[in-house]
Design a protein around this motif. Structure first.
Motif, PDB file in Angstrom:
ATOM      1  N   ARG A   3       0.833  -1.206   0.000  1.00  0.00           N
ATOM      2  CA  ARG A   3       0.000   0.000   0.000  1.00  0.00           C
ATOM      3  C   ARG A   3       0.871   1.262   0.000  1.00  0.00           C
ATOM      4  O   ARG A   3       0.593   2.231  -0.705  1.00  0.00           O
ATOM      5  CB  ARG A   3      -0.933  -0.010   1.208  1.00  0.00           C
ATOM      6  CG  ARG A   3      -1.942  -1.141   1.190  1.00  0.00           C
ATOM      7  CD  ARG A   3      -2.767  -1.217   2.469  1.00  0.00           C
ATOM      8  NE  ARG A   3      -3.551   0.003   2.647  1.00  0.00           N
ATOM      9  CZ  ARG A   3      -3.241   0.964   3.515  1.00  0.00           C
ATOM     10  NH1 ARG A   3      -2.179   0.847   4.312  1.00  0.00           N
ATOM     11  NH2 ARG A   3      -4.014   2.038   3.604  1.00  0.00           N
ATOM     12  N   ASN A   4       1.930   1.246   0.777  1.00  0.00           N
ATOM     13  CA  ASN A   4       2.849   2.380   0.817  1.00  0.00           C
ATOM     14  C   ASN A   4       3.510   2.596  -0.546  1.00  0.00           C
ATOM     15  O   ASN A   4       3.640   3.731  -1.016  1.00  0.00           O
ATOM     16  CB  ASN A   4       3.903   2.134   1.891  1.00  0.00           C
ATOM     17  CG  ASN A   4       5.009   3.181   1.903  1.00  0.00           C
ATOM     18  OD1 ASN A   4       6.106   2.928   1.420  1.00  0.00           O
ATOM     19  ND2 ASN A   4       4.720   4.344   2.461  1.00  0.00           N
ATOM     20  N   GLY A   5       3.912   1.517  -1.203  1.00  0.00           N
ATOM     21  CA  GLY A   5       4.527   1.632  -2.522  1.00  0.00           C
ATOM     22  C   GLY A   5       3.566   2.166  -3.569  1.00  0.00           C
ATOM     23  O   GLY A   5       3.956   2.943  -4.456  1.00  0.00           O
ATOM     24  N   ILE A   6       2.304   1.779  -3.488  1.00  0.00           N
ATOM     25  CA  ILE A   6       1.303   2.259  -4.444  1.00  0.00           C
ATOM     26  C   ILE A   6       1.144   3.772  -4.337  1.00  0.00           C
ATOM     27  O   ILE A   6       1.193   4.496  -5.340  1.00  0.00           O
ATOM     28  CB  ILE A   6      -0.053   1.567  -4.183  1.00  0.00           C
ATOM     29  CG1 ILE A   6       0.007   0.082  -4.551  1.00  0.00           C
ATOM     30  CG2 ILE A   6      -1.180   2.254  -4.985  1.00  0.00           C
ATOM     31  CD1 ILE A   6      -1.215  -0.709  -4.086  1.00  0.00           C
ATOM     32  N   VAL A   7       0.931   4.261  -3.139  1.00  0.00           N
ATOM     33  CA  VAL A   7       0.593   5.680  -2.968  1.00  0.00           C
ATOM     34  C   VAL A   7       1.817   6.583  -3.141  1.00  0.00           C
ATOM     35  O   VAL A   7       1.667   7.798  -3.344  1.00  0.00           O
ATOM     36  CB  VAL A   7      -0.083   5.913  -1.602  1.00  0.00           C
ATOM     37  CG1 VAL A   7       0.931   6.005  -0.474  1.00  0.00           C
ATOM     38  CG2 VAL A   7      -1.001   7.127  -1.639  1.00  0.00           C
TER      39      VAL A   7
END
Length: 337
Positions: free
Chosen positions: A160-164
């Motif tokens: 999730r951190n990598g996506i945003v």
């Protein structure tokens, strides 16, 4: 390894072969909703599989990359772009002995929130939705909220951190997420050159000679140069050699002037923006026409949020079909001469 299941053996192998700077699956910060671990797949492998099998991933095949709804078979769509990003990102991660599964999961999910008609659709929604619209934030919303009838995919914190963080602003907390930011740009600049040459908008010789000399004289050569530069110059940080990075940024600026702002490529974008905005205004006025799960979002978060989510998830073709249904008269096919 006796007595271990397949996942546990894989997790142990990660600690034996990956770099100390890698993100280890058994050290993930976890999921918003706790789940029993899989006996076969690590947490990041499980995330990758969830992304590939979700509805939003399949819709990417009919979403614009650069050229709106191209008729040729070989132009990129948002799906083929995503696959190229994943391939480039995995190659870099492997060269650095970082976690390929985490890298791939982020790469496959990074554009799930992209609108129909590419950045034209993104600009259109950003102009009318009061909270503003950015596709990387919408990608996170897709995996957190919109998939699986509102339950979301319950991905790990690291994915999730990598996506945003894949586009701009704060860098991802993991090196794997930072790889995806580079891989995204490497992929789209080089495949957009390829598509633009195919469309007759430019030719390879139009690229400034100094950039071709530094980075390579073909798509494959440029990707190879940039990937090797990242692998050879990264450690605790992901970086290229300064000369390669400078040339890469200059190539990006060249593409903005040659293609991304080229009226020949963008002459239909005004129509696409108007279409998206008209759909948004229609569903804000008629929220009772929103399908599930957007009807539930309407109750929970309001009709503007629901309309934005619904339209952002549409493929190009679906958006045009709904627009025709709402605004274009049907041809009468009754009897008579």
């Amino acid at each position: 390894m006796a007595g271990m299941n397949i996942r546990e053996r894989t997790e142990q192998i990660e600690h034996q072969v990956l770099s100390p700077h890698a993100s280890f699956a058994d050290e993930s910060r976890g999921r918003a909703r706790e789940e029993a671990p899989c006996a076969m797949r690590t947490a990041y492998q499980r995330d990758r599989d969830r992304v590939i099998h979700c509805n939003a991933f399949r819709r990417l095949k009919h979403k614009t990359q650069v050229f709106l709804s191209p008729e040729g078979d070989h132009y990129r769509t948002r799906l083929t772009h995503t696959l190229e990003v994943a391939q480039i990102a995995r190659t870099i991660a492997r060269g650095l002995r970082l976690n390929e599964d985490l890298t791939e999961a982020i790469a496959l999910a990074h554009d799930l929130g992209h609108t129909p008609f590419g950045h034209a659709g993104e600009r259109a929604l950003n102009a009318v939705y009061p909270q503003g619209f950015e596709h990387f934030k919408q990608s996170l919303r897709v995996v957190d909220k919109l998939e699986k009838d509102g339950r979301g995919l319950n991905l790990t914190w690291e994915v999730r951190n990598g996506i945003v963080c894949h586009t701009r602003g704060k860098e991802a907390d993991t090196l794997e997420g930072r790889i995806v930011r580079y891989a995204d740009k490497i992929a789209y600049i080089n495949h957009d050159i390829d598509d633009s040459i195919r469309a007759g908008v430019m030719c390879e010789a139009d690229i400034p000679a100094a950039l071709r000399e530094q980075l390579g004289k073909s798509k494959s050569a440029r990707i190879n140069t940039l990937v090797i530069s990242l692998i050879e110059n990264s450690g605790e940080q992901i970086r290229m050699a300064q000369a390669d990075y400078q040339a890469f940024e200059e190539l990006h600026a060249f593409m903005y002037q040659q293609v991304y702002l080229n009226p020949e490529c963008k002459h239909e974008e005004g129509k696409a923006e108007q279409l998206v905005q008209m759909l948004y205004e229609h569903f804000c006025r008629h929220p009772e026409q929103l399908p599930s799960p957007y009807d539930k979002i309407c109750v929970q978060e309001g009709e503007q949020r629901a309309a934005c989510d619904y339209i952002a998830g549409m493929s190009d073709f679906y958006a045009m079909r709904i627009f025709r249904k709402l605004y274009i008269p049907e041809v009468w096919e009754g009897g008579g001469q």
